[in-house]
Design a protein around this motif. Structure first.
Motif, PDB file in Angstrom:
ATOM      1  N   SER A   1       5.853  -1.503   7.811  1.00  0.00           N
ATOM      2  CA  SER A   1       6.065  -2.702   7.003  1.00  0.00           C
ATOM      3  C   SER A   1       6.564  -3.825   7.915  1.00  0.00           C
ATOM      4  O   SER A   1       7.558  -3.663   8.621  1.00  0.00           O
ATOM      5  CB  SER A   1       7.085  -2.429   5.900  1.00  0.00           C
ATOM      6  OG  SER A   1       6.629  -1.422   5.021  1.00  0.00           O
ATOM      7  N   SER A   2       5.863  -4.932   7.887  1.00  0.00           N
ATOM      8  CA  SER A   2       6.196  -6.032   8.789  1.00  0.00           C
ATOM      9  C   SER A   2       5.325  -7.230   8.439  1.00  0.00           C
ATOM     10  O   SER A   2       4.520  -7.189   7.512  1.00  0.00           O
ATOM     11  CB  SER A   2       5.949  -5.604  10.238  1.00  0.00           C
ATOM     12  OG  SER A   2       6.421  -6.579  11.147  1.00  0.00           O
ATOM     13  N   PHE A   3       5.521  -8.287   9.187  1.00  0.00           N
ATOM     14  CA  PHE A   3       4.706  -9.495   9.079  1.00  0.00           C
ATOM     15  C   PHE A   3       3.742  -9.484  10.256  1.00  0.00           C
ATOM     16  O   PHE A   3       4.173  -9.474  11.406  1.00  0.00           O
ATOM     17  CB  PHE A   3       5.634 -10.723   9.118  1.00  0.00           C
ATOM     18  CG  PHE A   3       4.984 -12.024   8.759  1.00  0.00           C
ATOM     19  CD1 PHE A   3       5.121 -13.140   9.589  1.00  0.00           C
ATOM     20  CD2 PHE A   3       4.263 -12.166   7.586  1.00  0.00           C
ATOM     21  CE1 PHE A   3       4.553 -14.358   9.250  1.00  0.00           C
ATOM     22  CE2 PHE A   3       3.685 -13.387   7.246  1.00  0.00           C
ATOM     23  CZ  PHE A   3       3.822 -14.483   8.078  1.00  0.00           C
TER      24      PHE A   3
ATOM     25  N   SER B   1      -3.247   5.107   8.306  1.00  0.00           N
ATOM     26  CA  SER B   1      -2.195   6.021   7.877  1.00  0.00           C
ATOM     27  C   SER B   1      -0.831   5.322   7.919  1.00  0.00           C
ATOM     28  O   SER B   1       0.096   5.742   8.626  1.00  0.00           O
ATOM     29  CB  SER B   1      -2.172   7.261   8.780  1.00  0.00           C
ATOM     30  OG  SER B   1      -1.274   8.223   8.289  1.00  0.00           O
ATOM     31  N   ALA B   2      -0.747   4.263   7.149  1.00  0.00           N
ATOM     32  CA  ALA B   2       0.461   3.435   7.183  1.00  0.00           C
ATOM     33  C   ALA B   2       1.684   4.191   6.681  1.00  0.00           C
ATOM     34  O   ALA B   2       1.596   5.024   5.778  1.00  0.00           O
ATOM     35  CB  ALA B   2       0.226   2.185   6.338  1.00  0.00           C
ATOM     36  N   HIS B   3       2.825   3.866   7.280  1.00  0.00           N
ATOM     37  CA  HIS B   3       4.100   4.440   6.881  1.00  0.00           C
ATOM     38  C   HIS B   3       5.089   3.309   6.654  1.00  0.00           C
ATOM     39  O   HIS B   3       4.877   2.175   7.131  1.00  0.00           O
ATOM     40  CB  HIS B   3       4.606   5.405   7.944  1.00  0.00           C
ATOM     41  CG  HIS B   3       3.783   6.637   8.058  1.00  0.00           C
ATOM     42  ND1 HIS B   3       3.874   7.678   7.148  1.00  0.00           N
ATOM     43  CD2 HIS B   3       2.837   7.009   8.944  1.00  0.00           C
ATOM     44  CE1 HIS B   3       3.021   8.631   7.489  1.00  0.00           C
ATOM     45  NE2 HIS B   3       2.375   8.247   8.576  1.00  0.00           N
ATOM     46  N   PRO B   4       6.163   3.563   5.948  1.00  0.00           N
ATOM     47  CA  PRO B   4       7.126   2.495   5.651  1.00  0.00           C
ATOM     48  C   PRO B   4       7.596   1.731   6.883  1.00  0.00           C
ATOM     49  O   PRO B   4       7.839   0.524   6.804  1.00  0.00           O
ATOM     50  CB  PRO B   4       8.274   3.251   4.972  1.00  0.00           C
ATOM     51  CG  PRO B   4       7.606   4.391   4.284  1.00  0.00           C
ATOM     52  CD  PRO B   4       6.506   4.805   5.226  1.00  0.00           C
ATOM     53  N   GLU B   5       7.696   2.389   8.023  1.00  0.00           N
ATOM     54  CA  GLU B   5       8.137   1.696   9.236  1.00  0.00           C
ATOM     55  C   GLU B   5       7.111   0.702   9.763  1.00  0.00           C
ATOM     56  O   GLU B   5       7.423  -0.102  10.654  1.00  0.00           O
ATOM     57  CB  GLU B   5       8.508   2.695  10.346  1.00  0.00           C
ATOM     58  CG  GLU B   5       7.414   3.655  10.731  1.00  0.00           C
ATOM     59  CD  GLU B   5       7.491   4.971   9.987  1.00  0.00           C
ATOM     60  OE1 GLU B   5       7.987   4.992   8.834  1.00  0.00           O
ATOM     61  OE2 GLU B   5       7.056   5.983  10.565  1.00  0.00           O
TER      62      GLU B   5
ATOM     63  N   CYS C   1       0.840  -1.195   0.000  1.00  0.00           N
ATOM     64  CA  CYS C   1       0.000   0.000   0.000  1.00  0.00           C
ATOM     65  C   CYS C   1       0.874   1.244   0.000  1.00  0.00           C
ATOM     66  O   CYS C   1       2.067   1.197   0.332  1.00  0.00           O
ATOM     67  CB  CYS C   1      -0.926   0.006   1.208  1.00  0.00           C
ATOM     68  SG  CYS C   1      -0.095   0.292   2.774  1.00  0.00           S
ATOM     69  N   LYS C   2       0.256   2.329  -0.379  1.00  0.00           N
ATOM     70  CA  LYS C   2       0.972   3.598  -0.408  1.00  0.00           C
ATOM     71  C   LYS C   2       0.983   4.226   0.985  1.00  0.00           C
ATOM     72  O   LYS C   2       0.041   4.046   1.782  1.00  0.00           O
ATOM     73  CB  LYS C   2       0.309   4.554  -1.402  1.00  0.00           C
ATOM     74  CG  LYS C   2       0.484   4.150  -2.852  1.00  0.00           C
ATOM     75  CD  LYS C   2      -0.110   5.208  -3.767  1.00  0.00           C
ATOM     76  CE  LYS C   2       0.126   4.839  -5.233  1.00  0.00           C
ATOM     77  NZ  LYS C   2      -0.442   5.871  -6.154  1.00  0.00           N
ATOM     78  N   SER C   3       2.016   4.945   1.261  1.00  0.00           N
ATOM     79  CA  SER C   3       2.135   5.632   2.537  1.00  0.00           C
ATOM     80  C   SER C   3       0.943   6.556   2.741  1.00  0.00           C
ATOM     81  O   SER C   3       0.523   7.281   1.827  1.00  0.00           O
ATOM     82  CB  SER C   3       3.439   6.423   2.558  1.00  0.00           C
ATOM     83  OG  SER C   3       3.673   6.972   3.831  1.00  0.00           O
ATOM     84  N   GLY C   4       0.356   6.516   3.921  1.00  0.00           N
ATOM     85  CA  GLY C   4      -0.783   7.363   4.229  1.00  0.00           C
ATOM     86  C   GLY C   4      -2.130   6.670   4.104  1.00  0.00           C
ATOM     87  O   GLY C   4      -3.142   7.193   4.587  1.00  0.00           O
TER      88      GLY C   4
ATOM     89  N   LEU D   1       2.947  -7.025   5.084  1.00  0.00           N
ATOM     90  CA  LEU D   1       2.576  -5.661   4.712  1.00  0.00           C
ATOM     91  C   LEU D   1       3.813  -4.894   4.291  1.00  0.00           C
ATOM     92  O   LEU D   1       4.799  -4.836   5.038  1.00  0.00           O
ATOM     93  CB  LEU D   1       1.900  -4.946   5.888  1.00  0.00           C
ATOM     94  CG  LEU D   1       1.665  -3.433   5.720  1.00  0.00           C
ATOM     95  CD1 LEU D   1       0.697  -3.176   4.561  1.00  0.00           C
ATOM     96  CD2 LEU D   1       1.134  -2.821   7.006  1.00  0.00           C
ATOM     97  N   THR D   2       3.732  -4.320   3.099  1.00  0.00           N
ATOM     98  CA  THR D   2       4.800  -3.450   2.602  1.00  0.00           C
ATOM     99  C   THR D   2       4.195  -2.098   2.297  1.00  0.00           C
ATOM    100  O   THR D   2       3.261  -1.996   1.504  1.00  0.00           O
ATOM    101  CB  THR D   2       5.449  -4.029   1.331  1.00  0.00           C
ATOM    102  OG1 THR D   2       5.958  -5.335   1.615  1.00  0.00           O
ATOM    103  CG2 THR D   2       6.585  -3.132   0.850  1.00  0.00           C
ATOM    104  N   VAL D   3       4.719  -1.073   2.930  1.00  0.00           N
ATOM    105  CA  VAL D   3       4.234   0.283   2.709  1.00  0.00           C
ATOM    106  C   VAL D   3       5.287   1.040   1.895  1.00  0.00           C
ATOM    107  O   VAL D   3       6.450   1.110   2.293  1.00  0.00           O
ATOM    108  CB  VAL D   3       3.980   1.006   4.043  1.00  0.00           C
ATOM    109  CG1 VAL D   3       3.373   2.382   3.787  1.00  0.00           C
ATOM    110  CG2 VAL D   3       3.067   0.180   4.935  1.00  0.00           C
ATOM    111  N   VAL D   4       4.854   1.569   0.765  1.00  0.00           N
ATOM    112  CA  VAL D   4       5.811   2.233  -0.136  1.00  0.00           C
ATOM    113  C   VAL D   4       5.531   3.744  -0.219  1.00  0.00           C
ATOM    114  O   VAL D   4       4.484   4.205   0.192  1.00  0.00           O
ATOM    115  CB  VAL D   4       5.766   1.609  -1.546  1.00  0.00           C
ATOM    116  CG1 VAL D   4       6.177   0.149  -1.483  1.00  0.00           C
ATOM    117  CG2 VAL D   4       4.371   1.770  -2.155  1.00  0.00           C
TER     118      VAL D   4
END
Lengths: 111, 116
Positions: free
Chosen positions: B89-91, B83-87, B13-16, B113-116
């Motif tokens: 990103s995790s399992f 409001s996901a952020h790259p940090e 997903c995209k950041s935010g 989850l990977t946040v780009v």
């Protein structure tokens, strides 16, 4: 606090026997569990020791000694597919039966 | 034995933006669901415990407004990363106590989850 200690990595040869130790410091718990986790996968339950002694499930055995605050997982007739991370965990005495996890031991098996 | 179905298996997903992860107990009633996150080569870190029909209990350091947990029924618990952020990103893995007679805990298959 509560903590469980395991070796970070163990290496063994296919067909051999390996023991993964777990020492803990906790005020009390219901039982000691072991879980296997392959890279990229979720943990799967292996065994549970509620009482002191040895529990055997096929090639895997687990042991608990509450007086020594110590347990171990014994894997026999190692196969390449046993290469994974192994976690010990205790079930806390709180009402939700929360699991407290060790840091995990990566088992590397060589042919 | 008890089975927990977790979806999606992976998401980018995209950041935010926000991402919702679902966990369903298929053949038993999970009154309690545990949500973990795991970083590479590390152990599972408990984020929160959700009980059906009540508010989740969050572990120290976990932002409850960022990681929204809903456990509206005995078979479904959801984790929404807002409001996901790259940090972030995790399992992420959910787990429920096996109430079908075993001593183990059953885990979902996890969500990468990977946040780009």
């Amino acid at each position: 606090g509560q903590s469980l200690e395991q070796p970070s990595e163990v290496t063994a040869v296919e067909g051999a026997i390996v023991q993964i130790n777990c020492t803990y410091q906790t005020s009390g718990f219901y039982g000691l569990s072991w879980y296997q986790q392959h890279d990229g996968g979720a943990p799967t339950f292996l065994s549970y020791n509620a009482l002191d002694g040895l529990e055997e499930t096929g090639r895997f055995s687990s042991f608990l000694s509450r007086s020594d605050s110590y347990g171990y997982l014994l894997l026999q007739e190692l196969q390449m597919k046993d290469s994974a991370s192994y976690f010990c965990a205790v079930r806390a005495l709180d009402s939700n039966y929360q699991l407290i996890w060790g840091a995990g031991t990566k088992l590397i098996i060589k042919p | 034995g008890a089975v927990v179905s977790q979806h999606p298996s992976w998401v980018i997903c995209k950041s935010g933006t926000s991402v919702k992860i679902e966990c369903r107990s298929l053949d038993f009633q999970a009154t309690t669901m545990f949500w973990y996150r795991q970083f590479p080569k590390q152990s599972l870190m408990l984020m929160a415990t959700s009980n059906e029909g009540s508010k989740a209990t969050y572990e120290q350091g976990v932002e409850k407004d960022k990681f929204l947990i809903n456990h509206a029924s005995l078979t479904l618990s959801t984790l929404t990363v807002t409001s996901a952020h790259p940090e972030d990103s995790s399992f992420y893995i959910c787990s429920a106590r096996d109430t079908t007679g075993g001593y183990g805990y059953t885990f979902g298959s996890g969500t990468r989850l990977t946040v780009v």
